[in-house]
Write an enzyme that holds these catalytic residues in place. Structure first.
Site, PDB file in Angstrom:
ATOM      1  N   HIS A 237       6.035   0.101  -7.285  1.00 42.46           N
ATOM      2  CA  HIS A 237       5.586   0.687  -8.555  1.00 42.46           C
ATOM      3  C   HIS A 237       5.946  -0.244  -9.718  1.00 42.46           C
ATOM      4  O   HIS A 237       5.145  -0.467 -10.621  1.00 42.46           O
ATOM      5  CB  HIS A 237       6.300   2.028  -8.821  1.00 42.46           C
ATOM      6  CG  HIS A 237       5.975   3.130  -7.852  1.00 42.46           C
ATOM      7  ND1 HIS A 237       6.952   3.892  -7.251  1.00 42.46           N
ATOM      8  CD2 HIS A 237       4.789   3.615  -7.400  1.00 42.46           C
ATOM      9  CE1 HIS A 237       6.384   4.800  -6.485  1.00 42.46           C
ATOM     10  NE2 HIS A 237       5.080   4.653  -6.544  1.00 42.46           N
TER      11      HIS A 237
ATOM     12  N   LYS B  15       2.173  18.613  -3.273  1.00 42.29           N
ATOM     13  CA  LYS B  15       2.888  18.026  -2.150  1.00 42.29           C
ATOM     14  C   LYS B  15       4.180  18.779  -1.911  1.00 42.29           C
ATOM     15  O   LYS B  15       4.583  19.611  -2.711  1.00 42.29           O
ATOM     16  CB  LYS B  15       3.185  16.564  -2.440  1.00 42.29           C
ATOM     17  CG  LYS B  15       1.937  15.738  -2.621  1.00 42.29           C
ATOM     18  CD  LYS B  15       2.290  14.312  -2.892  1.00 42.29           C
ATOM     19  CE  LYS B  15       1.008  13.481  -3.003  1.00 42.29           C
ATOM     20  NZ  LYS B  15       1.298  12.090  -3.254  1.00 42.29           N
TER      21      LYS B  15
ATOM     22  N   ARG C  22      -2.338  -0.688  -1.858  1.00 40.30           N
ATOM     23  CA  ARG C  22      -1.520  -1.457  -0.917  1.00 40.30           C
ATOM     24  C   ARG C  22      -2.340  -1.999   0.234  1.00 40.30           C
ATOM     25  O   ARG C  22      -2.254  -3.155   0.588  1.00 40.30           O
ATOM     26  CB  ARG C  22      -0.387  -0.576  -0.364  1.00 40.30           C
ATOM     27  CG  ARG C  22       0.710  -0.321  -1.351  1.00 40.30           C
ATOM     28  CD  ARG C  22       1.624   0.747  -0.871  1.00 40.30           C
ATOM     29  NE  ARG C  22       0.884   1.988  -0.675  1.00 40.30           N
ATOM     30  CZ  ARG C  22       1.443   3.182  -0.494  1.00 40.30           C
ATOM     31  NH1 ARG C  22       2.740   3.281  -0.438  1.00 40.30           N
ATOM     32  NH2 ARG C  22       0.700   4.252  -0.342  1.00 40.30           N
TER      33      ARG C  22
ATOM     34  N   SER D  23       7.466   5.535  -1.684  1.00 38.85           N
ATOM     35  CA  SER D  23       8.641   6.368  -1.966  1.00 38.85           C
ATOM     36  C   SER D  23       9.101   7.079  -0.693  1.00 38.85           C
ATOM     37  O   SER D  23      10.304   7.252  -0.469  1.00 38.85           O
ATOM     38  CB  SER D  23       8.302   7.409  -3.041  1.00 38.85           C
ATOM     39  OG  SER D  23       7.949   6.775  -4.235  1.00 38.85           O
TER      40      SER D  23
END
Ligand code: PNS
Length: 168
Positions: free
Chosen positions: A17, A41, A91, A129
């Site tokens: 990030h 989530k 990514r 994360s």
């Protein structure tokens, strides 16, 4: 003045990030980091306040970056900050489907808001994360994965939850 918004859960902020933040801050006059409050989530490890604080600490030396939390629709937050650009990091191919779907649906509801993708640096292509939390939980030292200020907070959080963090 060009303003972009970089949204996310940031639970916690990673070096991946941070890499995107630094690069976006060089492209735009101002970058607003938007930390999501209402998440569908699973419950985040860190509270909203903790996630915002960790980000503020991490970006304290980048003058044109601010950190805020937001509720509700991302495009509404973007417009409320007088921006029309959303920054997202890509990514790998695995990110592409969901990111494209988000960008396209955001454009359907807000045609004047565009999403700009920055490719994640190869060094962090694997990083998320979730991976940070998983390794930290099992005692792996994650100092190469998160900004320095996040490390002690991660250790403290996991130790409070009686989960070993390893490292020193
Ligand atoms: O870091 P994340 O968790 O992948 O970020 C996801 C985020 C915050 C960009 C996304 O969940 C979001 O924009 N949420 C706000 C609600 C919204 O606008 N939803 C419509 C787009 S799917």
């Amino acid at each position: 003045m060009s303003i972009a918004v970089y949204p996310g859960s940031f639970d916690p902020v990673t070096l991946g990030h941070f890499d995107i933040i630094k690069r976006a801050a060089q492209i735009f006059d101002h970058l607003v980091i938007g930390v999501l409050n209402n998440s569908d989530k699973k419950t985040p490890l860190f509270s909203l306040d903790e996630r915002v604080i960790m980000l503020k600490e991490a970006v304290k030396d980048i003058p044109n970056v601010s950190v805020e939390s937001f509720d509700g629709l991302l495009v509404d937050f973007v417009k409320s900050r007088h921006s029309n650009v959303i920054i997202r990091g890509l990514r790998a191919l695995a990110d592409f489907d969901i990111e494209l779907q988000m960008a396209q649906s955001n454009r359907m509801v807000a045609p004047d808001v565009d999403t700009l993708f920055l490719s994640t640096s190869l060094d962090y292509a694997f990083l998320s994360s979730s991976i940070v939390k998983e390794y930290a939980k099992y005692g792996v030292d994650v100092k190469d994965f998160v900004p320095g200020n996040v490390l002690p907070r991660l250790k403290e959080k996991l130790s409070k939850m009686s989960i070993t963090t390893g490292g020193n």
